[in-house]
Design an enzyme around this catalytic site. Structure first.
Site, PDB file in Angstrom:
ATOM      1  N   TYR A  65       0.864  -1.193   0.000  1.00 52.14           N
ATOM      2  CA  TYR A  65       0.000   0.000   0.000  1.00 52.14           C
ATOM      3  C   TYR A  65       0.894   1.234   0.000  1.00 52.14           C
ATOM      4  O   TYR A  65       1.404   1.667   1.016  1.00 52.14           O
ATOM      5  CB  TYR A  65      -0.924   0.005   1.208  1.00 52.14           C
ATOM      6  CG  TYR A  65      -1.903  -1.142   1.270  1.00 52.14           C
ATOM      7  CD1 TYR A  65      -2.127  -1.979   0.192  1.00 52.14           C
ATOM      8  CD2 TYR A  65      -2.620  -1.402   2.439  1.00 52.14           C
ATOM      9  CE1 TYR A  65      -3.021  -3.030   0.256  1.00 52.14           C
ATOM     10  CE2 TYR A  65      -3.527  -2.444   2.513  1.00 52.14           C
ATOM     11  CZ  TYR A  65      -3.720  -3.254   1.426  1.00 52.14           C
ATOM     12  OH  TYR A  65      -4.611  -4.301   1.514  1.00 52.14           O
ATOM     13  N   PRO A 210     -15.357  -5.567   1.561  1.00 51.20           N
ATOM     14  CA  PRO A 210     -16.667  -5.990   2.083  1.00 51.20           C
ATOM     15  C   PRO A 210     -17.819  -5.123   1.598  1.00 51.20           C
ATOM     16  O   PRO A 210     -18.971  -5.570   1.619  1.00 51.20           O
ATOM     17  CB  PRO A 210     -16.489  -5.870   3.596  1.00 51.20           C
ATOM     18  CG  PRO A 210     -15.445  -4.821   3.771  1.00 51.20           C
ATOM     19  CD  PRO A 210     -14.498  -5.022   2.627  1.00 51.20           C
ATOM     20  N   LEU A 211     -17.517  -3.903   1.160  1.00 51.78           N
ATOM     21  CA  LEU A 211     -18.554  -3.021   0.616  1.00 51.78           C
ATOM     22  C   LEU A 211     -18.419  -2.887  -0.900  1.00 51.78           C
ATOM     23  O   LEU A 211     -18.926  -1.937  -1.486  1.00 51.78           O
ATOM     24  CB  LEU A 211     -18.482  -1.647   1.288  1.00 51.78           C
ATOM     25  CG  LEU A 211     -18.665  -1.658   2.815  1.00 51.78           C
ATOM     26  CD1 LEU A 211     -18.517  -0.258   3.384  1.00 51.78           C
ATOM     27  CD2 LEU A 211     -20.003  -2.267   3.195  1.00 51.78           C
TER      28      LEU A 211
END
Length: 264
Positions: A65, A210-211
């Protein structure tokens, strides 16, 4: 000072009792998960509020990241770390450029990556280290075997796998104790047999995205989506991400109601 309630209740992950709702930190890097965020001060505020105010005790990050940026932000925001905090990171992915990702599982690279994450986070041991992706150019046992050796040396506490099939979990389990599995799983991508397999095996399952990369946000969708995930089993611990303090509070509010866990 009273500790805040664990969002979505507790789960034992990598030997720690942590919040079932974790925080994914990929969104704290710059556009394309590349470089520094546009507003580093806000990124640091998100991390501090999540841990110190909202009670999140499970942070999920990766050396890829930025690359490296988010691990450094976590150190700046939260060190000295609370004893209750679990920082999970991932190694085994290189970044040729913005939005570009390539698995690299050579043992010497994995070792160097773990050492670098230890330095960036300023810790002596990675409590939970995932193999970010399986490198198809090398046998899986070679890759997890190096992480196992680092575990023996005390540089890794627990080992997880990311983006894996049931067969890959089984193969890895012959070499290591798999402490967590992290796969894409959400209401629009709901067909992962690893969820049920991990339930049977007693392995925590950590849904990333998850979204659905924000598609399930707004008009009550986040509440429905997160509670649907939590209802898939007590072993499920989602890690939604955000770069906004306001959105962070919305995520916490979304999991305050009791959850009906599905069985079977």
């Amino acid at each position: 000072m009273t500790s805040p309630r664990l969002p979505a209740g507790p789960i034992t992950l990598a030997g720690k009792r942590v919040s079932r709702l974790g925080l994914g930190t990929m969104r704290l890097a710059g556009p394309g998960t590349w470089g520094s965020p546009r507003d580093p001060a806000t990124a640091i505020c998100v991390l501090r509020e999540a841990v110190h105010i909202q009670g999140i005790t499970h942070l999920d990050t990766a050396d890829a990241y930025g690359p490296h940026t988010v691990e450094e932000l976590i150190r700046r925001a939260l060190r000295p770390y609370p004893d209750r905090l679990l920082i999970a990171t991932k190694v085994g992915m290189v970044r040729p450029g913005p939005d570009l990702w390539k698995p690299l599982g050579r043992p010497e690279y994995l070792r160097a990556a773990v050492e670098a994450s230890l330095r960036r986070l300023a810790i002596a041991r990675l409590d939970l280290c995932y193999l970010h992706r399986i490198d198809p150019a090398l046998p899986l046992e070679v890759q997890v075997g190096e992480l196992r050796q680092l575990q023996v040396e005390g540089k890794i506490g627990h080992i997880g796998l990311s983006k894996v099939s049931i067969e890959q979990i089984r193969l890895a389990s012959a070499e290591i104790q798999v402490s967590a599995v992290q796969n894409v799983f959400n209401q629009t991508e709901p067909d992962d047999p690893a969820v049920g397999y991990c339930r049977i095996q007693g392995i925590p399952f950590v849904p990333y995205r998850p979204l659905n990369a924000g598609a399930l946000v707004g008009r009550g969708l986040a509440r429905e989506a997160l509670n649907w995930l939590l209802g898939q089993g007590d072993h499920v611990a989602p890690i939604p991400g955000t770069s906004s303090p306001r959105h962070l509070r919305e995520l916490i509010a979304a999991v305050r109601l009791p959850v009906h866990v599905q069985r079977g």
